[in-house]
Design an enzyme around this catalytic site. Structure first.
Site, short mmCIF file in Angstrom:
data_model
loop_
_atom_site.label_atom_id
_atom_site.label_comp_id
_atom_site.label_asym_id
_atom_site.label_seq_id
_atom_site.Cartn_x
_atom_site.Cartn_y
_atom_site.Cartn_z
N ASP A 40 -2.28 -4.61 3.82
CA ASP A 40 -2.09 -3.93 2.46
C ASP A 40 -2.75 -4.83 1.48
OD1 ASP A 40 -0.99 -6.71 2.15
OD2 ASP A 40 1.28 -6.15 2.42
N TYR A 41 -2.42 -4.61 0.16
CA TYR A 41 -3.30 -5.19 -1.00
C TYR A 41 -3.24 -6.53 -0.83
CZ TYR A 41 -3.67 -0.49 -2.61
OH TYR A 41 -3.80 0.94 -2.71
#
Length: 161
Positions: A40-41
């Protein structure tokens, strides 16, 4: 649900041949690395990436005992997941390696249960544990097979020794 929307019976109904029973204690190991597209980020491995790695490990394990999944599908047999249970223990981060361990837990009739452990390659910490149930499906008619194809059955029984 309409009649046209078929639903699989509970897995207990998939055990028609009680005589065929196999298990194994041997783990097959498959090494992976968490790349940016797995995260994910925040750089934490996305939960679905673990499922993908488990599938890859199972296909490679089957290949190691002579079951080529592509050929199996070409012959009209598929082994879809019908049950999946995961427990997340610790996250992996981008750049970290992991070992995906898999083993066949039990084979009864056309139902095959697999166990998984995904561990951090460097620290050996357990990140994910899982159980997956597969069943043999006839790809032509979409129905559960009565028996595994003989070559698959023989290979899985050998795996259990």
């Amino acid at each position: 649900m309409t009649e046209s929307q078929a639903q699989l019976p509970p897995t207990t109904a998939l055990v028609e041949d009680q005589a065929l029973h196999a298990t194994t204690d041997k783990w097959f190991e498959y090494v992976v690395k968490a790349h940016p597209h797995h995260t994910d980020y925040g750089g934490i491995v996305w939960h679905g990436a673990y499922v993908t790695w488990m599938e890859e490990a199972r296909v490679e394990c089957l290949q190691s005992i002579g079951i080529n999944f592509t050929e199996l599908v070409r012959l009209g047999c598929d082994l879809p997941v019908v049950e999946l249970s995961l427990r997340y223990h610790r996250s992996l981060k981008m750049g970290e390696g992991a070992v995906v361990k898999t083993r066949m837990m039990e084979m009864k009739g056309v139902r095959i249960d697999w166990a998984y452990q995904i561990q951090n390659l460097e620290t050996q910490e357990l990140c994910v544990s899982a159980l997956v149930t597969l069943v043999a499906i006839d790809r032509d008619n979409g129905k559960i097979m009565r028996r595994l194809p003989p070559a698959v059955q023989e290979a899985l029984v050998k795996l259990s020794r």
